[in-house]
Scaffold this active site. Structure first.
Site, mmCIF file in Angstrom:
data_model
loop_
_atom_site.group_PDB
_atom_site.id
_atom_site.type_symbol
_atom_site.label_atom_id
_atom_site.label_comp_id
_atom_site.label_asym_id
_atom_site.label_seq_id
_atom_site.Cartn_x
_atom_site.Cartn_y
_atom_site.Cartn_z
ATOM 1 N N SER A 100 -6.685 8.412 -18.691
ATOM 2 C CA SER A 100 -6.204 9.601 -17.991
ATOM 3 C C SER A 100 -7.217 9.934 -16.903
ATOM 4 O O SER A 100 -8.405 10.078 -17.183
ATOM 5 C CB SER A 100 -6.079 10.758 -18.986
ATOM 6 N N GLU A 101 -6.768 10.031 -15.656
ATOM 7 C CA GLU A 101 -7.740 10.090 -14.562
ATOM 8 C C GLU A 101 -8.576 11.372 -14.558
ATOM 9 O O GLU A 101 -9.622 11.410 -13.905
ATOM 10 C CB GLU A 101 -7.108 9.821 -13.190
#
Lengths: 217, 219, 219, 217
Positions: free
Chosen positions: C46-47
């Protein structure tokens, strides 16, 4: 994906002529069991990337004394007279890089950056042959990323997914090297179950780690 | 005069301000920590990856994985923090080190410093010195004024440089010199020496400050 | 045919291999996680700063400070790890993400992708999409074949690009296309469509693979 | 050096027209009490650097809705329609930067690097007006460091020397911004004594932090 290996299984991947990064700073944080094994196997003609060449009896220095390196890329060789001797005798190529630049070059390789723009070394022999760049009237050197075939890492606690927790000053180059090699092998002082390192406290995410050696392995 | 190294270390210590982050080189510079004035808390940075370094560890009380950048076992101060080498040099290169104190083989009137190699003779590598000298806010050279009589403070360094034009201050047993655009200015002199003594031991063009003071070396 | 989004998500899921680090875009791509084949463990990145993302959190069971890059409360898988945004994008840009799955406004036969803005109309910003598309080892576009009949798979994108020449594969409800040096090749077709149907819905020059297979969408 | 301040003492340093970095990602990890206070004081004409402009009622978005920014430098504005409205109306300058590039630009400022050499954005409108550099036959953009006058940081646990421990995904841009501003102020969810965060577990060393607000302050 089971990443746990015996030291024999893991070290088999290190062949003559490879480029190998080794974590540690004057031996602190260096995976000494891997060094033991490489000495026993007598893997040759290595290009070794590390902070320094340790001491004759500690860290990377042991591989130098055993004449297993053809080239080293480090920031310092002063604590291991054998490195200097081999260099002056023409037996060993030594590339000296400012420590902070070396750290960023390894990080750049791991982070997919094309290079590092640093003021360090401008006006010194370090700038020789390097591309320079002017930014806002100041001169910087462009230093290129440094990758390896294999990175040998040492962790204090490693879980079975490869998440690593380092202890004190043994961290140093280990987290950077874990990002910058095709094959990443970690020597675990303590191999723990998944969950024993809190997700907040992981210092190297297990996604970077290919093989773990430790505990009874 | 008293112990030369002690005189130098004491004088350098007076340059440090409360809360300063300081990196001390191996050898004489390490002594500076012993003379930091009462009421001044400094934070020592160690380039192998921490801030909050304390004094050398007592024999038998070494802590695992806790050494300084020279490999010597040290202790921690309250509030210490460890990090990796990229962060260590982000701190150094990014100007978060208020002062670095280093020795020199040569230093010149333009603020050039040579302290990492003698070609063909001694090539230990620069370690973190180039980053420290480029990155620290204040670069203080702490050394004996000459190498057994041979000047080390020159018009122009002849050895390979550690960094160009980064030195701010030179502290020796003879006095204190600051690097300015006008040149190298002697601002303080040790009471045991005359200006002529200092000039004779210095190859660089030395400007004598009109406000020349006695070098303060009391505790 | 069945649910279009489900067909696409199922087919994309088959591209993922055991141990893959995968970043799934918001919307349709997120569904891919639901169809990963038995025995295959993937690790979702998840960035906003972690790996080991699990499914959306149940209402009332949200965990503090645990959201995906769209701000939706999610859960963690065993072995998760948090890090800062520089590390998150070091992972992405450094090629440590094996596959990223994103939607598109337009994609073209050269592998160009446009999915972040419509000038003068919709300018949300690229967020992490440009880094993801440049950095991930495999870029899979997962989308409905057309925008209500208007082709989205073009000879050349007309909207501002997210990245040039980075798309590897396009999966739609009509089939699977791969980007090669020779051009865009239709490698699989959904049994409900003919090659002529696909060509009619595609503006790009479509090369039909001599090994054209039926798109596998079974569980 | 006592770094603990009341919110009033700390926020007094934020003046009209300043460039302010604000940690957080869609509000997660954003120091909301500082935002409250800035809204109350109605500090104007700010240039705000952050990952995004949050939501209208959360994170940086609240400063936008209250029209306190003249410019934002972010990677995403899509979750806050008011940002787009002000942009289209010519009331707010919006600079959009790829998220990974933004993170590295802030890190570069903190780390004393002259810029960032990144492949992200090549062949897109992001490259317009930027210096390009060829390295080993591949094209990269040179992106410049981004600094601020003030960084507003949120920590889960902060000790009285300013050492910070972040919780879960609230870390995001906070550790980077803490290195890249002249004045760094941290909002502590929990203010703890020195020693309560283990030196191994510190995520932002206290040397970066100038002022701490939290607990009863």
């Amino acid at each position: 994906m089971d990443k746990v290996r015996t030291i024999k299984e893991a070290m088999e991947h290190i062949k003559d002529g490879m480029t190998v990064m080794v974590g540690g700073f004057l031996g602190t944080g260096t995976p000494e069991k891997f060094i033991d094994y490489l000495i026993e196997k007598n893997v040759k003609d290595l290009t070794i990337i590390g902070n320094d060449t340790g001491f004759p009896d500690r860290g990377i220095g042991r591989l130098i004394v055993n004449k297993q390196a053809k080239k080293v890329i480090v920031s310092h060789i002063g604590t291991n007279p054998e490195t200097g001797r081999q260099m002056h005798a023409g037996e060993l190529e030594v590339v000296l890089i400012p420590q902070g630049t070396l750290a960023e070059q390894i990080r750049a390789a791991g982070a997919g950056l094309g290079g590092v723009i640093t003021p360090t070394g401008v006006g010194t022999i370090v700038e020789e042959g390097k591309q320079k760049i002017e930014i806002n009237g100041k001169t910087y050197l462009v230093e290129l990323p440094i990758r390896a075939d294999v990175a040998l890492i040492k962790g204090a606690k490693v879980d079975k997914k490869g998440n690593i927790y380092y202890h004190h000053a043994a961290r140093n180059f280990n987290p950077l090297m874990a990002m910058a090699a095709d094959l990443v092998i970690v020597e675990a002082e303590e191999l723990v179950e998944v969950g024993e390192i809190h997700p907040n406290d992981v210092m190297t995410p297990g996604i970077f780690v290919d093989m773990i050696v430790g505990g009874e392995a | 005069m008293g112990n030369v190294r002690e005189i130098i270390a004491k004088r350098v210590a007076q340059e440090l301000k409360d809360g300063d982050v300081v990196n001390l080189g191996i050898g004489l510079p390490t002594l500076v920590a012993n003379y930091v004035p009462e009421g001044i808390d400094i934070i020592l940075q160690s380039e192998n990856g921490f801030v909050g370094m304390g004094p050398q560890a007592e024999a038998g009380k070494e802590i695992k994985d806790l050494v300084n950048a020279g490999g010597v076992s040290v202790t921690l101060q309250p509030g210490a923090a460890f990090f990796d080498s990229a962060m260590s040099f982000a701190i150094i290169r990014g100007g978060h080190v208020d002062a670095t104190v280093l020795g020199a083989l040569q230093v010149d009137q333009k603020g050039n410093l040579a302290n990492w190699m003698i070609p063909g003779k001694m090539v230990p590598g620069m370690g973190g010195a180039m980053d420290l000298v480029s990155g620290a806010k204040k670069v203080i050279v702490a050394m004996e004024h000459t190498a057994k009589g041979t000047p080390k403070i020159l018009k122009e360094c002849t050895l390979p440089l550690t960094a160009a034009g980064e030195v701010d201050m030179i502290v020796t047993e003879m006095g204190v010199m600051v690097v300015t655009k006008e040149g190298l200015i002697l601002t303080e002199i040790h009471p045991d020496y005359t200006v002529e003594d200092v000039k004779a031991a210095t190859e660089a063009d030395l400007i004598i400050s009109p406000d020349l003071k006695m070098m303060s070396v009391s505790d």
